[in-house]
Scaffold this motif. Structure first.
Motif, PDB file in Angstrom:
ATOM      1  N   UNK A 204      15.954 -22.384  33.098  1.00 40.45           N
ATOM      2  CA  UNK A 204      16.635 -22.529  34.380  1.00 40.45           C
ATOM      3  C   UNK A 204      16.396 -23.873  35.026  1.00 40.45           C
ATOM      4  N   UNK A 205      15.167 -24.371  34.927  1.00 38.52           N
ATOM      5  CA  UNK A 205      14.851 -25.684  35.492  1.00 38.52           C
ATOM      6  C   UNK A 205      15.598 -26.795  34.767  1.00 38.52           C
ATOM      7  N   UNK A 206      15.706 -26.682  33.445  1.00 39.20           N
ATOM      8  CA  UNK A 206      16.461 -27.684  32.686  1.00 39.20           C
ATOM      9  C   UNK A 206      17.934 -27.661  33.075  1.00 39.20           C
ATOM     10  N   UNK A 207      18.457 -26.464  33.328  1.00 38.11           N
ATOM     11  CA  UNK A 207      19.856 -26.342  33.726  1.00 38.11           C
ATOM     12  C   UNK A 207      20.122 -27.035  35.055  1.00 38.11           C
ATOM     13  N   UNK A 208      19.081 -27.211  35.846  1.00 38.02           N
ATOM     14  CA  UNK A 208      19.207 -27.888  37.135  1.00 38.02           C
ATOM     15  C   UNK A 208      18.883 -29.371  37.048  1.00 38.02           C
ATOM     16  N   UNK A 209      18.738 -29.898  35.836  1.00 38.62           N
ATOM     17  CA  UNK A 209      18.562 -31.327  35.678  1.00 38.62           C
ATOM     18  C   UNK A 209      17.138 -31.814  35.627  1.00 38.62           C
ATOM     19  N   UNK A 210      16.186 -30.928  35.331  1.00 38.17           N
ATOM     20  CA  UNK A 210      14.785 -31.332  35.234  1.00 38.17           C
ATOM     21  C   UNK A 210      14.338 -31.413  33.788  1.00 38.17           C
ATOM     22  N   UNK A 211      13.326 -32.213  33.533  1.00 37.37           N
ATOM     23  CA  UNK A 211      12.672 -32.190  32.236  1.00 37.37           C
ATOM     24  C   UNK A 211      11.709 -31.012  32.204  1.00 37.37           C
ATOM     25  N   UNK A 212      11.576 -30.337  31.057  1.00 39.91           N
ATOM     26  CA  UNK A 212      10.668 -29.201  30.958  1.00 39.91           C
ATOM     27  C   UNK A 212       9.218 -29.662  30.880  1.00 39.91           C
TER      28      UNK A 212
ATOM     29  N   UNK B 151      17.257 -25.596  45.559  1.00 37.64           N
ATOM     30  CA  UNK B 151      17.933 -25.880  44.293  1.00 37.64           C
ATOM     31  C   UNK B 151      17.798 -24.824  43.206  1.00 37.64           C
ATOM     32  N   UNK B 152      16.731 -24.028  43.224  1.00 40.53           N
ATOM     33  CA  UNK B 152      16.642 -22.947  42.240  1.00 40.53           C
ATOM     34  C   UNK B 152      15.974 -21.700  42.817  1.00 40.53           C
ATOM     35  N   UNK B 153      16.512 -21.185  43.922  1.00 37.77           N
ATOM     36  CA  UNK B 153      15.928 -19.967  44.513  1.00 37.77           C
ATOM     37  C   UNK B 153      15.994 -18.770  43.578  1.00 37.77           C
ATOM     38  N   UNK B 154      16.972 -18.761  42.678  1.00 33.40           N
ATOM     39  CA  UNK B 154      17.085 -17.651  41.738  1.00 33.40           C
ATOM     40  C   UNK B 154      15.886 -17.551  40.814  1.00 33.40           C
ATOM     41  N   UNK B 155      15.302 -18.686  40.478  1.00 36.13           N
ATOM     42  CA  UNK B 155      14.128 -18.669  39.610  1.00 36.13           C
ATOM     43  C   UNK B 155      12.916 -18.097  40.340  1.00 36.13           C
ATOM     44  N   UNK B 156      12.829 -18.385  41.628  1.00 35.05           N
ATOM     45  CA  UNK B 156      11.737 -17.830  42.435  1.00 35.05           C
ATOM     46  C   UNK B 156      11.863 -16.313  42.491  1.00 35.05           C
ATOM     47  N   UNK B 157      13.068 -15.837  42.747  1.00 36.52           N
ATOM     48  CA  UNK B 157      13.298 -14.392  42.837  1.00 36.52           C
ATOM     49  C   UNK B 157      12.989 -13.697  41.505  1.00 36.52           C
ATOM     50  N   UNK B 158      13.345 -14.337  40.404  1.00 36.50           N
ATOM     51  CA  UNK B 158      13.094 -13.742  39.095  1.00 36.50           C
ATOM     52  C   UNK B 158      11.601 -13.647  38.807  1.00 36.50           C
TER      53      UNK B 158
ATOM     54  N   UNK C 209      26.843 -28.975  36.524  1.00 36.16           N
ATOM     55  CA  UNK C 209      26.984 -27.637  37.105  1.00 36.16           C
ATOM     56  C   UNK C 209      26.758 -26.602  36.003  1.00 36.16           C
ATOM     57  N   UNK C 210      25.580 -26.053  36.000  1.00 37.30           N
ATOM     58  CA  UNK C 210      25.260 -25.052  34.997  1.00 37.30           C
ATOM     59  C   UNK C 210      24.623 -23.858  35.695  1.00 37.30           C
ATOM     60  N   UNK C 211      25.007 -22.675  35.295  1.00 35.99           N
ATOM     61  CA  UNK C 211      24.401 -21.501  35.931  1.00 35.99           C
ATOM     62  C   UNK C 211      22.938 -21.420  35.551  1.00 35.99           C
ATOM     63  N   UNK C 212      22.140 -20.931  36.482  1.00 31.88           N
ATOM     64  CA  UNK C 212      20.702 -20.866  36.271  1.00 31.88           C
ATOM     65  C   UNK C 212      20.345 -19.565  35.570  1.00 31.88           C
ATOM     66  N   UNK C 213      19.603 -19.688  34.496  1.00 38.07           N
ATOM     67  CA  UNK C 213      19.136 -18.499  33.800  1.00 38.07           C
ATOM     68  C   UNK C 213      17.941 -17.922  34.536  1.00 38.07           C
ATOM     69  N   UNK C 214      17.873 -16.611  34.576  1.00 39.33           N
ATOM     70  CA  UNK C 214      16.736 -15.974  35.244  1.00 39.33           C
ATOM     71  C   UNK C 214      15.516 -16.091  34.365  1.00 39.33           C
TER      72      UNK C 214
END
Length: 427
Positions: A344-352, A50-57, A15-20
């Motif tokens: 932000x993607x890494x914070x959601x458990x993805x590899x960059x 899973x990462x709508x905040x990144x789309x908005x940013x 559980x990590x907050x997503x960076x914009x």
């Protein structure tokens, strides 16, 4: 390409907050559509859920540069996305950005469906992971931008290996096989010390590339199958040794339900996508009641003495050649996949998508294993007829013939090469 988010890099419940993602990124393929008033972006439901905040940013970054631009989003499930894309590409209503599984890119690049992109306009493009870079490259040109990745790791049951005196994960292939030998001897032939589905070509080809072999090689603009080379045969022979010694399940199966089989408790180890261990331990799949907090990922050692090269699955973003907003589409992609987007993607458990960010994950104990494993990677031959090779399941059939003893390694590899050579250069 279907993905399990339960942790593309094996981190359950993180559980990590997503960076914009930042607004300073810019990128474009050319100036076509630089003054576009509207942008349509197609993504899969992974982004929506899973990462709508990144789309908005990313939207905000583009809208800051292009005041008044309207950005439309459509989200699709993996099974139906390409059917809808194929239909719309035949019209003048093509989206401007589309998400593709990285194994899906080749067929569209061969057909000329995507616009070429200028990599210098995309942040960290010089550091893209090799396997991901290969997935967006065809005939010397780049037709997409890697978005995120998921790797492959070893995973074993700590209790099973502790029962034979093994308390830590293996650092060498010799340590791995010694531990497996002890488990197999203790548990007997109704137990798979290593559950390794025979038709799992992703695992088998890791052995091939580890031995210095390959599926095919390009020479003078033509592709030639390479599975019967001495190096490839060496890798296939070791894969057969694993299946013969440690795999006591159905030797005609593929890897699609491996996490379910692992959860049934009749095996001690798997080598697969990094989410599989965590998914096996889900109460829905864990029939032993023992897997939670009892599974451990590790970097798979190769027989060569180096880390096993792994196939990188993942997503890419492309700009259809029929887009009327190509320049702005590229800007949106760069805003979405740039440094803060990757964070932000890494914070959601993805590899960059790049080695620079991957290095930061290596320094964190929670992510060190999948990040380290992903450093050594391979990808399929980017040949015009590769899709036909996959459709015919040439590799899977070769491996089944090897694993069941129907053919020797040499004979099966030779037949596979012949089948590959018939179609690999055909568009």
């Amino acid at each position: 390409m279907k993905r399990k988010l339960a942790a593309a890099i094996g981190i359950a419940g993180m559980m990590v907050s997503v960076a914009a993602c930042g607004g300073g990124d810019s990128g474009s393929s050319d100036n076509s559509g630089a003054d576009a008033k509207e942008l349509t972006v197609w993504l899969t439901v992974d982004a929506q859920n899973n990462w709508p905040g990144l789309v908005k940013a990313a939207d905000a970054a583009v809208q800051k540069k292009h005041p008044g631009i309207k950005i439309n989003h459509e989200y699709y499930g993996w099974p139906d996305k390409n059917t809808k894309l194929d239909a719309v590409l035949a019209t003048d209503k093509a989206p401007d950005v589309v998400e593709m599984g990285n194994t899906e890119m080749l067929g569209y690049m061969v057909k000329g469906a995507f616009a070429p992109l200028d990599t210098s306009k995309f942040t960290n493009s010089s550091a893209w992971l090799d396997g991901l870079k290969a997935s967006v490259t065809y005939d010397g040109k780049t037709y997409g931008v890697p978005y995120y990745a998921g790797g492959r790791v070893g995973n074993w049951r700590k209790d099973v290996f502790a029962s034979v005196g093994v308390k830590s994960t293996p650092k060498t292939y010799a340590e791995l096989t010694a531990a497996l030998d002890k488990v197999q001897k203790k548990e007997g032939d109704k137990f798979s010390a290593w559950y390794q589905p025979t038709r799992d070509w992703y695992a088998a080809m890791s052995f091939v590339y580890d031995a210095g072999g390959s599926i095919a090689k390009e020479e003078g603009g033509q592709w030639k199958a390479n599975l019967s080379s001495p190096e490839s045969v060496k890798g296939l022979t070791e894969f057969k040794n694993v299946v013969d010694k440690y795999m006591h399940g159905d030797k005609t199966k593929d890897e699609s339900d491996r996490y379910i089989v692992y959860g049934q408790g009749k095996s001690g180890m798997i080598f697969g996508a990094a989410w599989e261990g965590a998914t096996s331990a889900d109460p829905k799949n864990d029939k032993t009641g023992k897997l939670k907090d009892n599974l451990e990922n590790f970097v798979m050692p190769g027989p060569s003495g180096k880390n096993m090269p792994v196939f990188l699955g993942g997503s890419d973003l492309a700009v259809p050649v029929k887009s009327k907003a190509q320049a702005v589409a590229a800007e949106w992609i760069n805003a979405f996949t740039g440094p803060s987007g990757q964070k932000g993607l890494m914070a959601k458990g993805n590899l960059p998508n790049n080695k620079t960010d991957l290095a930061t994950l290596k320094n964190d104990p929670a992510t060190a294993v999948p990040a380290t494993a992903a450093e050594s990677n391979w990808f399929v031959p980017m040949a015009p007829g590769w899709g036909q090779v996959e459709k015919a399941q040439v590799l899977q059939n070769m491996l089944q013939n090897i694993g069941t003893g129907k053919q020797s390694v040499e004979a099966a590899a030779k037949d596979a090469d012949a089948a590959i050579d018939k179609v690999i250069n055909t568009k």
